[in-house]
Design a protein around this motif. Structure first.
Motif, PDB file in Angstrom:
ATOM      1  N   PHE A 198       0.846   8.778  -1.955  1.00  0.00           N
ATOM      2  CA  PHE A 198       0.450   9.763  -2.903  1.00  0.00           C
ATOM      3  C   PHE A 198      -1.092   9.807  -3.158  1.00  0.00           C
ATOM      4  O   PHE A 198      -1.644  10.671  -3.615  1.00  0.00           O
ATOM      5  CB  PHE A 198       1.236   9.120  -4.243  1.00  0.00           C
ATOM      6  N   PHE A 199      -1.705   8.326  -3.006  1.00  0.00           N
ATOM      7  CA  PHE A 199      -3.039   8.320  -2.969  1.00  0.00           C
ATOM      8  C   PHE A 199      -3.635   9.129  -1.830  1.00  0.00           C
ATOM      9  O   PHE A 199      -4.625   9.983  -2.491  1.00  0.00           O
ATOM     10  CB  PHE A 199      -3.457   6.694  -2.761  1.00  0.00           C
ATOM     11  N   LEU A 224       5.249   5.104  -0.578  1.00  0.00           N
ATOM     12  CA  LEU A 224       4.942   5.909  -1.587  1.00  0.00           C
ATOM     13  C   LEU A 224       3.564   6.208  -2.227  1.00  0.00           C
ATOM     14  O   LEU A 224       3.147   7.156  -2.526  1.00  0.00           O
ATOM     15  CB  LEU A 224       6.220   5.864  -2.786  1.00  0.00           C
ATOM     16  N   TRP A 225       3.269   5.077  -2.873  1.00  0.00           N
ATOM     17  CA  TRP A 225       2.019   5.112  -3.535  1.00  0.00           C
ATOM     18  C   TRP A 225       0.953   5.473  -2.587  1.00  0.00           C
ATOM     19  O   TRP A 225      -0.007   6.185  -3.112  1.00  0.00           O
ATOM     20  CB  TRP A 225       1.718   3.742  -4.126  1.00  0.00           C
ATOM     21  N   PRO A 250      -0.222  18.055  -4.168  1.00  0.00           N
ATOM     22  CA  PRO A 250      -0.309  16.740  -3.604  1.00  0.00           C
ATOM     23  C   PRO A 250       1.307  16.202  -3.800  1.00  0.00           C
ATOM     24  O   PRO A 250       1.620  15.219  -2.766  1.00  0.00           O
ATOM     25  CB  PRO A 250      -1.317  16.086  -4.783  1.00  0.00           C
ATOM     26  N   VAL A 251       2.140  16.533  -4.960  1.00  0.00           N
ATOM     27  CA  VAL A 251       3.355  15.921  -5.208  1.00  0.00           C
ATOM     28  C   VAL A 251       4.330  16.309  -3.938  1.00  0.00           C
ATOM     29  O   VAL A 251       5.133  15.576  -3.379  1.00  0.00           O
ATOM     30  CB  VAL A 251       3.927  16.144  -6.587  1.00  0.00           C
ATOM     31  N   ALA A 287      -3.545  12.794  -3.411  1.00  0.00           N
ATOM     32  CA  ALA A 287      -4.416  13.024  -4.358  1.00  0.00           C
ATOM     33  C   ALA A 287      -5.754  13.290  -3.890  1.00  0.00           C
ATOM     34  O   ALA A 287      -6.500  14.189  -4.238  1.00  0.00           O
ATOM     35  CB  ALA A 287      -4.176  12.053  -5.356  1.00  0.00           C
ATOM     36  N   LEU A 313       6.804  14.457  -1.207  1.00  0.00           N
ATOM     37  CA  LEU A 313       8.107  14.724  -1.048  1.00  0.00           C
ATOM     38  C   LEU A 313       8.381  15.205   0.261  1.00  0.00           C
ATOM     39  O   LEU A 313       9.481  15.096   0.847  1.00  0.00           O
ATOM     40  CB  LEU A 313       8.470  15.520  -2.133  1.00  0.00           C
TER      41      LEU A 313
END
Lengths: 703, 703
Positions: free
Chosen positions: A216-217, A212-213, A192-193, A220, A197
């Motif tokens: 990331f959501f 970004l958030w 996920p990370v 995830a 990136l």
């Protein structure tokens, strides 16, 4: 961009929708990624099982026929799908996604048919034993899913959804596609990370921290979906779905301690890896140019080429293991050795009992399992040096000749495969000189190749970290990446940039080229400028639309309505078409229409950007002769504050403005008064190197 | 920006220097971070040891005197350093770094004296037992180190270095500071990826993917340095330096499986955590406003306030543990229990043998150890509910009243402390209803508080992941962060944004405010515009410099040199000062100077941006009456392509332009000809809400 402000409830709808879409993208991409793996593992496993069973019965010719035949059928099917249904689905897809996020609206990159073909074609291609990955296609798939969901499906297939009208603008769409691309990486590598990136480093051209958030959501969610699915499969309910087909290896058993000789070895590995990587890029470029000549001749040729490469691959995979001698099974093997009658990692392949063929373990296996074998730690004597060398050469060459055929083909896996075999080869040759584990050497070799070809650094680093789930080897991975990227950057550009350029997509670089400093904006303005008046005759508009392909027209106010000719703003082709199609505002005379009229006669979202292929076409207009003579007031649909630069503005600065703000049109205005109020319009193409060098052949090309 | 192009060798120097600096920043920040921890652990450990030894001898009053006295001295020393030497070192430092990276050149934020005081003050403050962290100060320290190295030291202390002249522009400096901030986070949490994401999410306002790699390199260097140092200390050569003082906890033993009730509990935790978090922000804001009244009265008052809070903290830490009864030692404790005569986690504190005081384990301990205790897994009965409740209330209140006193004080640790105790409290109350480990509850509680106060998400998530070194609990952390951030966003802004705003730093938001859509650029242009002519009288320039504080002056070409008055460009105050100081180009008459003359008479780097406090001052000029009457040609030092907007450009769009390109001046030009060629200049302050609302009080303030 949005010319009507929104109300509270709409903002709420918008936010909810944004997050719902992120969730949906995550879930869908996760499921598709899982399905992809499931299909590949089952098809390829079944194929390999059949082959090895025939070999156990000493029916070697039949085994080869079976193996090559299966590969051929899968390859031909994948190629046929690609060639006839969606040519845009061929290749990696990452360059296209990258270009799209840079602002290039290339045709059908993200169409539903592309999505469909990409998924099936990728399964076929990978299962057919090609040295291709499913990672690049997963990124493209993720982006397609995001686009599909964001457009509320496709009008062609009557799947539209009212709420989605909020997403009809460039920025929101780009955001969605970014999330999709990140989700694709996350689904491919279970990282996920790393996915976030990757989207940040390689894919996106514009980035806001709010995104970004959300990204990331999404990733995830993908990770959760994948984990749930794999948990479900662990009990054996998914056929031959072994360890998940998602590379996941564990080096944490071997404690990473290293001294100076190890560091020197790692730097050397990085330098050579960088050289091999840039050579890889060079050869891929050459091969692509050769193949494009063949591919251009039509779909049958595409399929033929694919079939030829498939036969070559089958011959290599089946033939090369005959060259090496058998290896005795390790006494402490956890797996059955040799594996007979099931898909295991120790391939029997004509060996006496308790022996296995190490090259067959690499070649006659799925790519993921081969990588896992190469990365495996604590098994220093699993492979002969000769086997590793043959495998390295074979995979390196096959990887190069395979990219460019008409199937969805990722570049990650070929690069990781050849890099890992190269690393393990070096590690085995160094032998006792280095205390590092051979599996770790394979990992570092893979990193050096990735750094040398893709030139991504942080995302590759984090993806590898997430795959190994161990932070302690970070310094070594970074060192090798830094070395190989630096070495490779001396020779050529990253492979994705190369492909973007070769495909002729007008990609805007982050930095302005040095020669742009010596030019001014008006130097590169090209073509006859077509301007419209604030209140224009319908006929003139139709002509302008017909005669040019421009997407933006400057609107000028003339003396009756202003003191002097002045630039009023910019009007978009799509908005003109909607206005003309509506016909409701045509007037007999040159009179302005109030903007409240427009609001009354058009819905708030009529002018929102339509999905690809959904907008009003020029052919849709049905304007009779009488209407041609009427007038229409363009002011209500004109963007009254276009970004402008003075004609003497340095081109480099104009390029920065254009790129950083993500513009599509930039108006160039005269410096001195008394001339027409607009000199020209700069578009993306005017900043391309080819265009500028065409106008000024004398400029020395730097770099 | 750079008005002379560079040669090959210079580019090479530049690149080498860039990476060398990144390496140096990493090494220095890592070492400073380690030193910081070492000092805190030793000082605080020594203090706690003395206290507990006195308590064992039943000399309770003396023990308190000793404890409070040590705290008082440390606190007073830290406060005195801050108050007299570098007031800018007080507080977290993250808001200041954030503002600097947004383009605000606030005075002395990154000065060497600030660096010095920040390091020592932070050690003193943390060792004094305040509920403050060293994480925020570490970020500021990293940024200061970067600035210090990037300027080649400070001219004040005669530490300059020739090569560094390459770094005399805004962008390169911002890049360095970004690296430094990321290194600070990495050093504070030992989280290299988290550091990069922190810099990306919270600190930086502009971001290029090239920077990503450099930042990551820096943080990885930090991680390597820290690891080496800690390895060195593991053998006990560092005094009381226990587990490193860098929170590092291992939950991987407890396998994370969860059902629906657990998820509901986690969402509930997130909601309440968000409420507490926004309440925290609200109260911190109020406290800061109150304290600023006291602090403004002078340095003695600052110290007095610090001493008062120190006494309060000492009383709480020493007094509250008397309220709870003793806990029997767990039979399987790995640590000595109770720990007598050494700094351990099971504090004896007046308890009979084989018993310990659980509240003293939290209060009479360093903050890092307290957090480690709260996070510890598999120890469900380590703390009473009542102890946790007392500790939560105590730490929450102390954290609020402590921020704002004149010592370097981070916000991370207070928030994590109260969040972890809150989470563990909830977990203990829920008891058997949830299968989740109590330590995991503490982690989730900390995440919810972090989400509720800082509103950072991805970086907090990754930092927590790196601290726990386990990817499997990612979904739970994300869920709790998402919930708490969403809840808290309904009430107020993030704590750092609040502080930036309260300090009156002109921070440019990413998004233009809605009301800006209804304004145009010329609406907010303020003040009398001072323009200079292309060839201007020296006296006029000096007057303009004296009478205004403007940093940019538009230069206008007049009829003798052009057909009509036209905007030639923009000249900077600093360049004017250098030109006037040089005096070499003064002429008797209005004649243009060739730009080759300028090149000959001034070095290539004379006009580069000087370090803070290093530029030519107005007072440095020494111009006699005769020279005042001479002329000087400004063309060579004029930026001839300033970014311009038309006066009717919507203010929202101008704000986007200003912010996305990172401008300092934006010229507003008239729309219609026949007027002066420039209407005004927009600067950062003109986009501030206060300024606009001052001009147009009728605009309804949204949000």
């Amino acid at each position: 961009e949005d010319w009507r402000s929104r109300e509270k409830i709409q903002i709420f709808q918008y936010v909810v929708l944004k997050w719902t879409l992120a969730l949906l993208i995550g879930v869908s991409t996760g499921l598709v990624g899982f399905f992809n793996n499931l299909a590949v593992e089952n098809i390829a496993g079944f194929k390999l099982l059949l082959t090895s069973n025939l070999m156990v019965e000493n029916r070697y010719h039949e085994a080869f026929m079976m193996y090559a035949g299966c590969n051929l059928i899968l390859a031909a099917a994948a190629a046929a799908l690609c060639a006839y249904l969606a040519p845009a689905a061929a290749g990696s897809g990452i360059p296209e996604v990258k270009a799209y996020l840079n602002g290039v609206d290339a045709h059908s990159i993200l169409a539903p048919s592309t999505l469909f073909v990409k998924i099936l074609g990728s399964i076929g291609g990978v299962a057919a034993g090609f040295v291709v990955g499913k990672e690049g296609p997963m990124v493209h798939t993720g982006a397609c899913i995001a686009s599909f969901l964001g457009q509320g499906g496709s009008r062609k297939y009557h799947l539209t959804w009212k709420w989605l009208r909020f997403f009809k603008n460039d920025r929101d769409r780009r955001d969605l596609i970014t999330c999709g691309a990140a989700a694709g990486v996350a689904a491919a590598f279970r990282a996920p990370v790393g996915g976030v990136l990757f989207a940040l480093e390689e894919a996106a051209s514009w980035w806001r921290s709010a995104l970004l958030w959300r990204t990331f959501f999404t990733t995830a969610v993908v990770a959760v979906v994948l984990r749930t699915c794999i948990d479900f499969c662990r009990s054996g309910r998914c056929g031959l779905f072994g360890q998940g087909g998602l590379i996941m290896f564990d080096l944490s058993s071997s404690i990473t301690t290293y001294g100076t000789p190890d560091l020197i070895a790692v730097v050397g590995l990085g330098i050579v890896g960088g050289l091999f990587g840039s050579l890889y890029n060079f050869l891929v470029d050459k091969i692509l140019r050769t193949y494009s000549i063949i591919n251009e001749r039509g779909a049958p040729f595409k399929i033929l080429l694919t079939v030829a490469i498939s036969l070559l691959t089958s011959c290599c995979s089946y033939g090369l293991p005959w060259l090496v001698k058998c290896t005795p099974c390790p006494p402490d093997a956890q797996d059955q050795c040799p594996s007979i009658g099931r898909s295991g990692n120790y391939k029997n392949f004509r060996c006496p009992p308790n022996h296995y063929n190490d090259l067959a373990s690499l070649f006659l296996n799925t790519n993921d399992d081969a990588i896992r074998n190469l990365f495996s730690g604590g098994t220093d004597n699993e492979f002969y040096i000769s086997s590793l060398f043959i495998f390295f050469v074979g995979v390196y060459c096959l990887g190069i000749v395979t990219y460019g055929i008409a199937i969805p083909s990722g570049l990650f896996i070929p690069v990781i495969l050849s890099g890992a075999s190269y690393g393990r080869l070096v590690g085995t040759i160094l032998g006792p000189m280095s205390k590092l584990d051979k599996g770790l050497f394979a990992l570092l070799g893979a990193a050096s190749f990735l750094g040398g070809t893709m030139r991504m650094t942080v995302s590759v680093c984090v993806i590898l970290l997430e795959l190994t789930n161990d932070l302690l080897m970070l310094p070594l991975i970074m060192l090798v990446l830094l070395t190989s990227k630096t070495v490779a950057d001396c020779f050529n550009k990253g492979v994705y940039d190369q492909i973007v350029k070769m495909k002729g997509l007008p990609f805007l670089e982050t930095h302005a080229e040095p020669y742009m400093r010596n030019l001014v904006a008006s130097d590169v303005v090209s073509g006859p400028l077509i301007t419209l008046y604030g209140i224009e005759k319908v006929g003139n508009i139709v002509n302008a639309l017909k005669l040019t392909g421009h997407n933006g027209f400057p609107v000028i106010n003339e003396p009756p309505f202003s003191d002097a000719p002045e630039l009023c703003g910019l009007v978009l082709r799509s908005h003109l078409l909607v206005l003309l199609k509506g016909k409701r505002l045509f007037t007999k005379d040159r009179v302005p229409t109030g903007s409240s009229d427009v609001l009354r006669r058009f819905g708030a979202f009529d002018f929102a950007k339509a999905g690809s292929g959904k907008g009003v076409k020029l052919g849709d207009l049905d304007i009779n002769q009488e209407e041609m003579e009427m007038f229409v007031d363009l002011h209500p649909i004109t963007n009254r504050s276009p970004y402008t630069v003075v004609e003497t503005m340095s081109l480099a600065k104009a390029a920065v403005l254009f790129r950083d703000l993500g513009l599509r049109h930039l108006c160039v205005v005269p410096k001195t008064p008394g001339r027409p109020p607009i000199v020209g319009i700069l578009t993306r193409h005017d900043f391309m190197q080819e265009h500028i060098l065409g106008l000024f052949p004398n400029i020395k090309q730097h770099r």
